[in-house]
Design an enzyme around this catalytic site. Structure first.
Site, PDB file in Angstrom:
ATOM      1  N   LYS A  56       0.793  -1.229   0.000  1.00 41.89           N
ATOM      2  CA  LYS A  56       0.000   0.000   0.000  1.00 41.89           C
ATOM      3  C   LYS A  56       0.828   1.283   0.000  1.00 41.89           C
ATOM      4  CE  LYS A  56      -4.428  -1.369   0.321  1.00 41.89           C
ATOM      5  NZ  LYS A  56      -5.504  -0.877  -0.555  1.00 41.89           N
ATOM      6  N   SER A  81      -8.661  -0.282   6.647  1.00 48.82           N
ATOM      7  CA  SER A  81      -8.660  -1.305   7.693  1.00 48.82           C
ATOM      8  C   SER A  81      -7.275  -1.500   8.286  1.00 48.82           C
ATOM      9  CB  SER A  81      -9.157  -2.641   7.120  1.00 48.82           C
ATOM     10  OG  SER A  81      -8.280  -3.094   6.100  1.00 48.82           O
ATOM     11  N   GLU A 207      -9.894 -13.719  -4.181  1.00 45.06           N
ATOM     12  CA  GLU A 207     -10.749 -13.137  -3.146  1.00 45.06           C
ATOM     13  C   GLU A 207     -11.119 -14.187  -2.108  1.00 45.06           C
ATOM     14  OE1 GLU A 207     -13.599  -9.753  -4.813  1.00 45.06           O
ATOM     15  OE2 GLU A 207     -13.948 -11.641  -5.859  1.00 45.06           O
ATOM     16  N   GLY A 211     -16.240 -12.854   0.254  1.00 44.97           N
ATOM     17  CA  GLY A 211     -16.084 -11.487  -0.243  1.00 44.97           C
ATOM     18  C   GLY A 211     -15.822 -11.474  -1.732  1.00 44.97           C
ATOM     19  N   ASP A 213     -17.023  -9.994  -4.343  1.00 49.56           N
ATOM     20  CA  ASP A 213     -17.669  -8.913  -5.074  1.00 49.56           C
ATOM     21  C   ASP A 213     -17.067  -8.691  -6.457  1.00 49.56           C
ATOM     22  OD1 ASP A 213     -15.764  -7.999  -2.851  1.00 49.56           O
ATOM     23  OD2 ASP A 213     -15.627  -6.306  -4.214  1.00 49.56           O
ATOM     24  N   SER A 307       1.046  -9.851  -0.554  1.00 53.67           N
ATOM     25  CA  SER A 307       0.804  -8.411  -0.505  1.00 53.67           C
ATOM     26  C   SER A 307       1.050  -7.742   0.836  1.00 53.67           C
ATOM     27  CB  SER A 307      -0.635  -8.110  -0.956  1.00 53.67           C
ATOM     28  OG  SER A 307      -1.559  -8.810  -0.146  1.00 53.67           O
TER      29      SER A 307
END
Length: 322
Positions: A56, A81, A207, A211, A213, A307
């Site tokens: 990130k 989060s 995913e 979750g 989506d 990640s």
């Protein structure tokens, strides 16, 4: 194809220049044991060893560094989060400004403490009953701050794409690239990069089961919302893909693999015992997809992005014990 998208490979290359000497160039690990289990040559990009412990930082810094001085000086805001929270907090510190971060009440303690440790102010909310986007926008407007979104921004996506750029530079041409998907920023940046360098590469997102989506959205051809998942992969607990990330991923991503909590636990154990690295649940989902046989097509050379590794000792122990 990428020229018509909101993020281009040129954007990723520009981000790489901007991040040079600021973000870590994280290592790429290989393991004969992993290769034998998967039946392919696997290259693991260790973004758990990135600054703040996750990919990130790349996107947060790339976005913040392009702000005009007067906006940057008023400070940054973010909602997250945990990993993006730390990333924006550190980016603000590196760039000589302040940050206010909106975080879920149930954020792991280690992530909240790290965010405060980088100098940010933390404001909490209930992720299951409150809309973080609306709250974050209201907080930024009230205090005159610039909001740095966790994934749905071209500069953030381009920054995240530099992880895949480094992986491909170090590993060479791949048959498949496997990437965790939450809001879709890492996947979008990776997809733009990989498709530009190696058009034939198969792009697979991962995913949590509860979750899915992005998987549902890709199948429907439009953004689909799901209830906020209660997976151990809290960093992927999004209810819908971003508008910009979905605009990229729907054109470039070949498929989405789903993994359950037990498979994520197994991947965390494997990473710790055999690769000698610590992964948080969200950081282990791409590895989980490989170990559980969820990546089809029999690719011979596979890259995956581990990640993140932001997890404290107690939570890591509790999770791997099941």
């Amino acid at each position: 194809m990428t020229a018509a998208l909101p993020v281009t490979f040129d954007d990723v290359r520009d981000a790489a220049v901007r991040l040079d000497g600021i973000a870590h160039r994280t290592p790429v690990l290989t393991s004969r044991t992993l290769d034998a289990l998967v039946g392919a040559e696997v290259f693991v990009k260790c973004e758990n060893l990135q600054r703040v412990g996750a990919f990130k930082f790349r996107g947060a810094y790339n976005a913040a560094a392009q702000l005009p001085p007067e906006r940057l000086g008023r400070g940054l805001a973010a909602y997250s989060s945990g990993n993006h929270a730390q990333a924006v907090a550190l980016a603000a510190r590196e760039l000589g400004t302040s940050a206010v971060i909106l975080m879920p009440e149930d954020t792991p303690r280690s992530k909240r403490e790290a965010t405060v440790g980088y100098g940010a102010e933390v404001v909490t909310y209930d992720r299951y009953t409150q809309d973080r986007t609306a709250l974050g926008e209201a907080l930024a407007a009230e205090r005159g701050l610039t909001l740095v979104p966790p994934y749905d921004h071209p500069h953030v996506i381009a920054g995240q794409g530099t992880a895949a750029l480094e992986l491909l530079q170090d590993a060479g041409e791949l048959d498949a690239l496997v990437v965790p998907v939450g809001g879709g920023g890492l996947m979008a940046g990776s997809a733009v990069t990989a498709r530009a360098l190696h058009p034939g590469v198969r792009l697979i997102g991962v995913e949590p089961d509860d979750g899915d989506d992005t998987k549902r959205s890709l199948e429907a051809g439009e953004r689909v919302s799901v209830p906020v998942p209660r997976s151990i992969a809290d960093g992927q607990a999004t209810s819908a893909p971003g508008e910009i990330t979905f605009a990229v991923n729907r054109h470039l991503v070949d498929g989405i693999a789903l993994v359950g909590d037990d498979e994520i636990r197994d991947a965390m154990r494997f990473a710790f015992e055999r690769l000698k690295i610590v992964l948080e649940p969200s950081g282990a989902t791409a590895l989980a997809a490989l170990l559980s046989g969820r990546v089809d097509g029999r690719p011979r050379r596979i890259g995956l992005i581990a990640s993140g590794g932001n997890i404290d000792t107690r939570r890591f122990t509790d999770i791997v014990k099941g």
